[in-house]
Design an enzyme around this catalytic site. Structure first.
Site, PDB file in Angstrom:
ATOM      1  N   GLU A 119     -11.202  -1.376  -3.562  1.00 50.12           N
ATOM      2  CA  GLU A 119     -10.550  -0.578  -2.519  1.00 50.12           C
ATOM      3  C   GLU A 119      -9.451   0.281  -3.150  1.00 50.12           C
ATOM      4  O   GLU A 119      -9.287   0.334  -4.364  1.00 50.12           O
ATOM      5  CB  GLU A 119      -9.930  -1.513  -1.472  1.00 50.12           C
ATOM      6  CG  GLU A 119      -8.902  -2.472  -2.067  1.00 50.12           C
ATOM      7  CD  GLU A 119      -8.542  -3.612  -1.143  1.00 50.12           C
ATOM      8  OE1 GLU A 119      -9.220  -3.800  -0.120  1.00 50.12           O
ATOM      9  OE2 GLU A 119      -7.576  -4.340  -1.466  1.00 50.12           O
TER      10      GLU A 119
ATOM     11  N   ASP B  12       0.828  -1.224   0.000  1.00 53.22           N
ATOM     12  CA  ASP B  12       0.000   0.000   0.000  1.00 53.22           C
ATOM     13  C   ASP B  12       0.856   1.267   0.000  1.00 53.22           C
ATOM     14  O   ASP B  12       0.629   2.187   0.807  1.00 53.22           O
ATOM     15  CB  ASP B  12      -0.920   0.014   1.226  1.00 53.22           C
ATOM     16  CG  ASP B  12      -1.668  -1.285   1.427  1.00 53.22           C
ATOM     17  OD1 ASP B  12      -2.000  -1.936   0.424  1.00 53.22           O
ATOM     18  OD2 ASP B  12      -1.920  -1.657   2.591  1.00 53.22           O
TER      19      ASP B  12
END
Length: 337
Positions: A213, A34
């Protein structure tokens, strides 16, 4: 024989020079996911913040930061936020950070947004520092701890922060299973609740753009670009799709060719997604920073979802503003001057 020896030496030097010219992928040691990349106008360096990976159940409890002068050589700057130690409300699951540099008077402030576990589910928090590496002081409580109205599923994770260069306003985005957005108040630690809305792109499938997401927003030539991740982070098919809008809060028009970045099994590149985007200051030069599954952990029995590594590649646009599909590489990018 002497000619062959000289030729071999020259070839070795050429290969070494090539290796030094490019960053190589992954760009960070160990398991990191991420990734959030920024350029600091204060320090004139690039910074990457990550989910610290490799812990069962995505159970990492702290964030780390790395810095670079040229995008190829990355220096470990340490832990910038440890949730059990530095917050009053988050016990762990330190996931998917976002950061923005804001000039306030003559000084710079760094607002670091992240998700953590409250004991009753995931929530979004914020911590503030005077430098990109900290120390960061947590706000003391979550700033997003609810689903948007009408949403019965999904988690409050995967936050993104964006400044609109047109209006100067700041916006926050978040959500797993849904995409939400809202304008931030001037204090940068609360949202204007009346602006909160659901932005989830409709339709699509796991083959193209079905939203999961990892929202990331940036602006170029009058358009707001929205990136998001498709499928599960442990799937080789985890990939990036995009759409555009005329507003920071949508509606989003999905691109006709929506895939930005997807696996390349021939290169042993799997699950490249959950990205951030970097523009080199003053230039129409763009990079995508993302994580991929470590090739030795692709099999489901080897926990691919927690063995991810951070990479970088160049991102380019067509004349009409559409994004050319990024070809993920093992060599990475050249040093940026």
């Amino acid at each position: 024989m002497m000619k062959k020896t000289l030729l071999a030496a020259m070839t070795a030097c050429a290969l070494q020079a090539t290796a030094q010219t490019f960053s190589g992928n992954p760009i960070l040691p160990g398991f990191h996911a991420d990734p959030e990349v920024i350029y600091s106008n204060e320090t004139k360096r690039y910074y990457i913040y990550t989910t610290t990976d490799g812990t069962p159940g995505w159970g990492g409890w702290y964030f780390t930061v790395f810095s670079s002068a040229d995008l190829t050589q990355w220096k470990y700057e340490g832990i910038n936020l440890n949730l059990p130690r530095d917050t009053k409300w988050a016990s762990g699951n330190a996931w998917a950070p976002a950061i923005i540099e804001k000039k306030e008077g003559n000084d710079y402030k760094y607002y670091f947004y992240y998700s953590g576990e409250t004991g009753h589910g995931k929530a979004i928090g914020v911590a503030v520092a005077d430098t990109p590496t900290g120390p960061f002081t947590d706000y003391g409580k979550p700033i997003i701890d609810h689903r948007p109205q009408g949403q019965n599923h999904g988690q409050q994770i995967d936050v993104d922060v964006f400044q609109d260069p047109v209006s100067g306003k700041y916006y926050l985005y978040w959500g797993n299973g849904y995409m939400a957005g809202a304008e931030l108040n001037d204090d940068m630690v609360s949202i204007k609740k009346e602006t909160e809305r659901v932005l989830t792109p409709r339709g699509g499938s796991l083959k193209d753009y079905a939203y999961r997401e990892g929202t990331y927003v940036f602006y170029r030539n009058g358009k707001y670009y929205f990136h998001w991740s498709v499928d599960d982070t442990g799937s080789p098919n985890y990939h990036v799709a995009y759409g555009t809008s005329d507003s920071p809060l949508g509606p989003i028009e999905v691109a006709k060719d929506p895939i930005v970045l997807i696996q390349d099994p021939e290169q042993e590149i799997y699950g490249p997604a959950h990205n951030s985007v970097l523009q080199i200051p003053g230039r129409d030069e763009w990079y995508v920073v993302y994580h991929r599954i470590n090739k030795n952990h692709v099999d489901r029995s080897k926990a691919p979802g927690i063995h991810r590594e951070t990479c970088i590649d160049k991102m380019e646009f067509n004349a009409d503003g559409t994004i050319r599909r990024v070809i993920p590489t093992q060599r990475g990018v050249k040093a940026v001057k």
